[in-house]
Design a protein around this motif. Structure first.
Motif, PDB file in Angstrom:
ATOM      1  N   LYS A  28      35.710  10.426  23.598  1.00 56.25           N
ATOM      2  CA  LYS A  28      35.704  11.635  24.414  1.00 56.25           C
ATOM      3  C   LYS A  28      36.849  12.572  24.014  1.00 56.25           C
ATOM      4  O   LYS A  28      36.667  13.777  23.900  1.00 56.25           O
ATOM      5  N   LYS A  75      27.286  22.319  22.989  1.00 52.87           N
ATOM      6  CA  LYS A  75      28.537  21.774  22.429  1.00 52.87           C
ATOM      7  C   LYS A  75      29.683  22.761  22.619  1.00 52.87           C
ATOM      8  O   LYS A  75      30.794  22.392  22.995  1.00 52.87           O
ATOM      9  N   SER A  77      29.868  25.221  24.817  1.00 55.42           N
ATOM     10  CA  SER A  77      30.207  25.377  26.232  1.00 55.42           C
ATOM     11  C   SER A  77      31.093  24.247  26.722  1.00 55.42           C
ATOM     12  O   SER A  77      32.044  24.487  27.477  1.00 55.42           O
ATOM     13  N   SER A  78      30.794  23.025  26.299  1.00 56.06           N
ATOM     14  CA  SER A  78      31.664  21.948  26.807  1.00 56.06           C
ATOM     15  C   SER A  78      33.044  22.027  26.164  1.00 56.06           C
ATOM     16  O   SER A  78      34.037  21.645  26.782  1.00 56.06           O
ATOM     17  N   ASP A  81      34.845  24.543  28.145  1.00 55.41           N
ATOM     18  CA  ASP A  81      35.256  23.978  29.439  1.00 55.41           C
ATOM     19  C   ASP A  81      36.675  23.403  29.367  1.00 55.41           C
ATOM     20  O   ASP A  81      37.448  23.506  30.322  1.00 55.41           O
TER      21      ASP A  81
END
Ligand code: PMV
Length: 337
Positions: A28, A75, A77-78, A81
């Motif tokens: 992650k 991808k 957009s995250s 974030d």
């Protein structure tokens, strides 16, 4: 939010790893199992404009002058974030990006892509980050992107903390300090079949050779750094070639095995070995794809290039030298009115 425009444009060059990053210890946070070392290249780059706007209900992406796919947008957009969280902001953005890298064929477009996106988005939203801070953000888009923040020879220290706060890149030699030639040798322009993300995951989980990689990559790092300090091209070449072969060897042991090479890859490898027999110092490295990068001293560039162009499977050879790190451009790709 103020009425000032929240827009910025950044240009980032891609990089080629001499000591490879292969394997994550945290999927992650994009934390690597091992440290790596790269050269930022001057000829392949991405330019990205990011503009945060109050009226947007979602992020929007234009990629090489066409709307980005849903998968790409997700991808990006995250990744945005992460930056929104860091800035304590909730605005969505228009992202427009121009990629001057042959994508997904072993040329690391994700490196320049996420380095440019990280730089443009953090500046547009008003975050004032150090190069280290920016490197840590870029890392979370694509590991190798954390190295493209800097020019020249760059080391990514793997770090050991769980939150990733000590896993970032730093420059070890700037782009003007040592000129070497890097030839990008294209044997196919096709898309690779296994992404580097999937390739490394499968290798870590299933290859009995992966431990051998971990046991020796630290020595390779030290040897490469020493060779760079001493400007010892022959020593550096031997280390980087061995390291690339070792990375690919770990993949052969994965279940199912991963073979990025094609017949053209081997043709180039053999020609480079022959050139060395003929007395020309030149070395190869290969990322997660079939294409080859060849290193030589600038004085031998023409000879090596000619030899490679004479091979049946070689479609294109592009010369690069060490290039600069991320920079901001005053002209934007588009400004929405
Ligand atoms: O960061 P990614 O997902 O582009 O992976 C890079 C993997 C290699 O290119 C094979 C090695 C490296 O260090 O760049």
């Amino acid at each position: 939010m103020s009425s000032n425009k929240l827009i910025a444009t950044a240009k980032a060059n891609t990089n080629i790893a001499l000591i490879k990053y292969w394997g994550k210890r945290d999927e992650k946070l994009f934390l690597p199992m091992n440290s790596s070392l790269s050269i930022t290249l001057n000829n392949f780059h991405t330019i990205t404009t990011v503009e945060f706007r109050e009226e947007l209900k979602e992020d929007k992406l234009i990629w090489n002058q066409a709307p980005g796919s849903a998968k790409e947008l997700m991808k990006i957009s995250s990744f945005l974030d992460i930056i929104r969280k860091e800035a304590g902001a909730s605005l969505y953005a228009n992202v427009i990006t121009e990629n001057h890298v042959p994508t997904a064929a072993g040329f690391a477009s994700s490196a320049s892509g996420y380095a440019a996106l990280a730089a443009a988005a953090t500046k547009a939203i008003g975050l004032d980050l150090s190069p280290e801070g920016l490197s840590k953000i870029a890392r979370q888009g694509s590991g190798s992107a954390c190295r493209s923040i800097y020019g020249g020879f760059v080391e990514w220290q793997k770090g050991c903390l769980e939150d990733g706060s000590d896993s970032f890149a730093r420059q070890i030699l700037d782009e003007k300090a040592w000129n070497v030639t890097i030839l990008s040798v294209m044997v196919t322009a096709g898309q690779k079949k296994v992404s580097s993300r999937e390739g490394m995951k499968r290798t870590v989980e299933s290859s009995p050779f992966y431990q051998g990689w971990l046991d020796t990559v630290g020595e390779d790092m030290e040897a490469a750094k020493k060779a760079i300090r001493n400007r010892d091209f022959e020593f550096l070449g031997a280390v980087l070639e061995g390291n690339a072969l070792k990375m690919h060897a770990t993949m052969l042991g994965a279940k199912p095995p991963i073979i990025y090479w094609e017949s053209g890859t081997l043709e180039v490898i053999h020609r480079i070995q022959d050139l060395r027999q003929e007395g020309i110092l030149t070395f190869f490295t290969i990322d997660a794809g079939p294409n080859v990068k060849v290193l030589c001293e600038p004085k031998n560039e023409d000879k090596v290039k000619q030899a490679l162009m004479g091979l049946r499977s070689v479609q294109k050879v592009i010369s690069c030298n060490p290039g600069e790190g991320v920079k901001y451009l005053s002209e934007h790709l588009i400004e929405w009115t």
